[in-house]
Design a protein around this motif. Structure first.
Motif, mmCIF file in Angstrom:
data_model
loop_
_atom_site.group_PDB
_atom_site.id
_atom_site.type_symbol
_atom_site.label_atom_id
_atom_site.label_comp_id
_atom_site.label_asym_id
_atom_site.label_seq_id
_atom_site.Cartn_x
_atom_site.Cartn_y
_atom_site.Cartn_z
ATOM 1 N N SER A 42 0.780 -1.238 -0.249
ATOM 2 C CA SER A 42 0.083 0.176 -0.115
ATOM 3 C C SER A 42 0.879 1.508 -0.340
ATOM 4 O O SER A 42 0.419 2.043 0.087
ATOM 5 C CB SER A 42 -0.620 0.198 0.956
ATOM 6 N N GLU A 43 1.948 0.846 -0.394
ATOM 7 C CA GLU A 43 2.948 2.037 -0.045
ATOM 8 C C GLU A 43 3.050 2.770 1.416
ATOM 9 O O GLU A 43 2.828 4.273 1.038
ATOM 10 C CB GLU A 43 3.021 3.172 -1.596
ATOM 11 N N GLY A 44 2.459 2.192 1.972
ATOM 12 C CA GLY A 44 3.025 2.910 3.589
ATOM 13 C C GLY A 44 3.836 2.356 4.466
ATOM 14 O O GLY A 44 4.225 1.603 4.620
ATOM 15 N N HIS A 45 4.093 3.371 6.070
ATOM 16 C CA HIS A 45 4.233 2.870 6.493
ATOM 17 C C HIS A 45 4.297 2.150 7.655
ATOM 18 O O HIS A 45 2.895 2.158 7.922
ATOM 19 C CB HIS A 45 5.529 3.918 7.378
ATOM 20 N N LEU A 46 4.531 1.332 8.674
ATOM 21 C CA LEU A 46 4.448 0.350 9.656
ATOM 22 C C LEU A 46 4.898 1.149 11.267
ATOM 23 O O LEU A 46 6.026 1.681 11.357
ATOM 24 C CB LEU A 46 4.409 -1.479 9.142
ATOM 25 N N LEU A 47 3.990 0.704 11.992
ATOM 26 C CA LEU A 47 4.725 0.633 13.459
ATOM 27 C C LEU A 47 4.410 0.427 14.297
ATOM 28 O O LEU A 47 3.332 -0.145 14.688
ATOM 29 C CB LEU A 47 4.614 2.511 14.040
ATOM 30 N N LEU A 48 5.259 -0.476 15.027
ATOM 31 C CA LEU A 48 5.063 -1.382 16.218
ATOM 32 C C LEU A 48 5.324 -0.736 17.589
ATOM 33 O O LEU A 48 6.406 -0.548 17.614
ATOM 34 C CB LEU A 48 6.253 -2.605 15.946
ATOM 35 N N GLU A 49 4.562 -1.409 18.483
ATOM 36 C CA GLU A 49 4.624 -0.803 19.789
ATOM 37 C C GLU A 49 4.610 -2.269 20.360
ATOM 38 O O GLU A 49 4.050 -2.642 20.592
ATOM 39 C CB GLU A 49 3.748 0.018 20.007
ATOM 40 N N LEU A 146 12.147 3.434 -5.050
ATOM 41 C CA LEU A 146 10.961 2.809 -4.332
ATOM 42 C C LEU A 146 11.240 0.972 -5.220
ATOM 43 O O LEU A 146 12.156 0.804 -5.190
ATOM 44 C CB LEU A 146 9.579 2.845 -5.846
ATOM 45 N N PRO A 147 10.447 0.227 -3.620
ATOM 46 C CA PRO A 147 10.044 1.301 -2.643
ATOM 47 C C PRO A 147 10.562 1.100 -1.478
ATOM 48 O O PRO A 147 11.961 1.454 -1.339
ATOM 49 C CB PRO A 147 8.980 -0.360 -2.131
ATOM 50 N N PHE A 148 10.033 1.887 -0.684
ATOM 51 C CA PHE A 148 9.836 2.564 0.741
ATOM 52 C C PHE A 148 9.948 2.433 1.538
ATOM 53 O O PHE A 148 8.172 2.828 1.429
ATOM 54 C CB PHE A 148 10.619 4.522 0.012
ATOM 55 N N MET A 149 9.795 1.532 2.418
ATOM 56 C CA MET A 149 9.375 1.489 3.614
ATOM 57 C C MET A 149 9.621 1.599 4.532
ATOM 58 O O MET A 149 11.287 1.185 4.792
ATOM 59 C CB MET A 149 8.522 -0.241 3.648
ATOM 60 N N VAL A 150 9.396 2.788 5.868
ATOM 61 C CA VAL A 150 9.759 2.477 7.254
ATOM 62 C C VAL A 150 9.086 1.270 8.519
ATOM 63 O O VAL A 150 7.661 1.775 8.196
ATOM 64 C CB VAL A 150 9.630 4.233 7.338
ATOM 65 N N ILE A 151 9.832 1.411 9.214
ATOM 66 C CA ILE A 151 9.224 0.028 10.028
ATOM 67 C C ILE A 151 9.917 0.306 11.385
ATOM 68 O O ILE A 151 10.670 0.417 11.808
ATOM 69 C CB ILE A 151 9.328 -1.593 10.331
ATOM 70 N N ALA A 152 8.861 1.660 12.251
ATOM 71 C CA ALA A 152 9.243 2.458 13.428
ATOM 72 C C ALA A 152 8.565 1.547 14.430
ATOM 73 O O ALA A 152 8.376 0.792 14.369
ATOM 74 C CB ALA A 152 8.543 3.372 12.944
ATOM 75 N N THR A 153 9.325 1.538 16.098
ATOM 76 C CA THR A 153 8.961 0.631 17.029
ATOM 77 C C THR A 153 9.319 1.565 18.218
ATOM 78 O O THR A 153 9.888 2.553 17.922
ATOM 79 C CB THR A 153 9.761 -0.414 16.607
#
Length: 323
Positions: A42-49, A146-153
């Protein structure tokens, strides 16, 4: 142009192979892996808590290697500067000119570990490139590709020395979820294979990074009926009207829910969105965008709980046309 049945079947086949491949690293977490891949396509970014040691770094590396892409890990600390993320211009004395040295954000999959430990200025530098897809240094723009995705924690159990992400910045993340600890059987499986896991998440490639970009473009063509748009609009409005919320979901949140529902439908081999796609993603997409009333928080109300109640209160559409 709407996605065809054949394209949907091909998309689902690739998606399932990627899920199975990554799950060899992140055992027993198929749902989390599918959410992460939904964010990617979906060309978005993910936040993991999540708590430390649950496999966040392994997830990022497994995704990157599965799509034959590059990955980087940025450990956020209070002394981290924006240039440490984006890169800097360095003066080259022999040529008498400045040359740009790219930072770790120039990768397909970027793991931003403990993002809430860095200063707001450094957080803003990452969030800017997440939104724009480019880094601007000394007036020159440099696309990250591209692709570019940030997985932030974020670490939920330790708040000393952290800078909480503002609600407006949380809205930049397409999805938020948590990995959680594995169950007993999965833990035993991990322990039995401990000697083989020295590769730290590396997996054989399933698709190229260019292939990810092409499939993401196809996912955008999944059919969304007017009844689905109406359902999403009513859900978002209900988050604003809920007594437990001080601030509900924005129009950006509604758009995010539609984007991810398209990808989720394609991952199931369908070229059209159904209400169950929206229901499955409402929590991960909307919950982190809500600002709860302080009294409701004091009473133990959670954003996910509010979303769950809204899904019960807002009736989904009946028969939805498939094209």
């Amino acid at each position: 142009m709407t996605m065809t049945t054949e394209q949907a079947a091909r998309f689902a086949d690739v998606f399932d192979k990627l899920t199975a491949n990554i799950e060899q690293t992140l055992h027993g977490k198929s749902h989390v892996v599918r959410l992460a891949l939904t964010a990617l396509f979906s060309e978005g970014h993910l936040l993991l808590e999540d708590a430390p040691g649950t496999g966040k770094t392994s997830l990022a590396r497994a995704i990157a290697s599965s799509v034959r892409g590059t990955s980087s890990r940025i450990q956020f600390t209070p002394d981290l500067l924006p240039g440490d993320i984006t890169g800097v211009s360095v003066y080259d004395q022999p040529s008498g000119a400045f040359s740009f040295h790219p930072g770790p954000v120039f990768a397909n999959i970027v793991l931003a570990d403990e993002i809430n430990r860095a200063s707001p200025k450094t957080q803003a530098a990452l969030l800017e490139v997440m939104e724009e897809g480019t880094v601007t240094v000394d007036g020159d723009s440099h696309p990250v590709g591209l692709p570019f995705m940030v997985i932030a924690t974020q670490n939920p159990i330790e708040q000393a020395g952290t800078y909480r992400l503002p609600e407006a910045q949380l809205d930049r993340f397409l999805l938020k979820t948590s990995i959680g600890y594995p169950d007993h059987a999965t833990t035993l499986r991990i322990l039995e294979g401990a000697t083989e896991r020295a590769h730290s998440g590396s997996r054989p490639p399933i698709i190229t990074s260019d292939g990810v970009t092409l499939l993401a473009a196809e996912a955008r063509t999944v059919h969304v009926d007017a009844a689905i748009n109406d359902y999403v609009s009513r859900l978002v409005q209900a988050t604003r009207d809920a007594g437990e919320t001080r601030l509900g979901a924005s129009v950006r949140a509604a758009l995010a829910l539609i984007r991810t529902a398209k990808t989720f439908a394609a991952s199931d081999g369908r070229h059209y969105v159904v209400p169950d796609d929206v229901k499955a993603l409402a929590g991960p997409v909307l919950a982190h965008r809500l600002v709860l009333d302080p009294e409701a928080e004091f009473d133990g109300v959670s954003a996910l709980g509010v979303i769950s109640q809204i899904l019960l209160d807002v009736p989904p559409p009946g028969d939805v046309p498939t094209a």
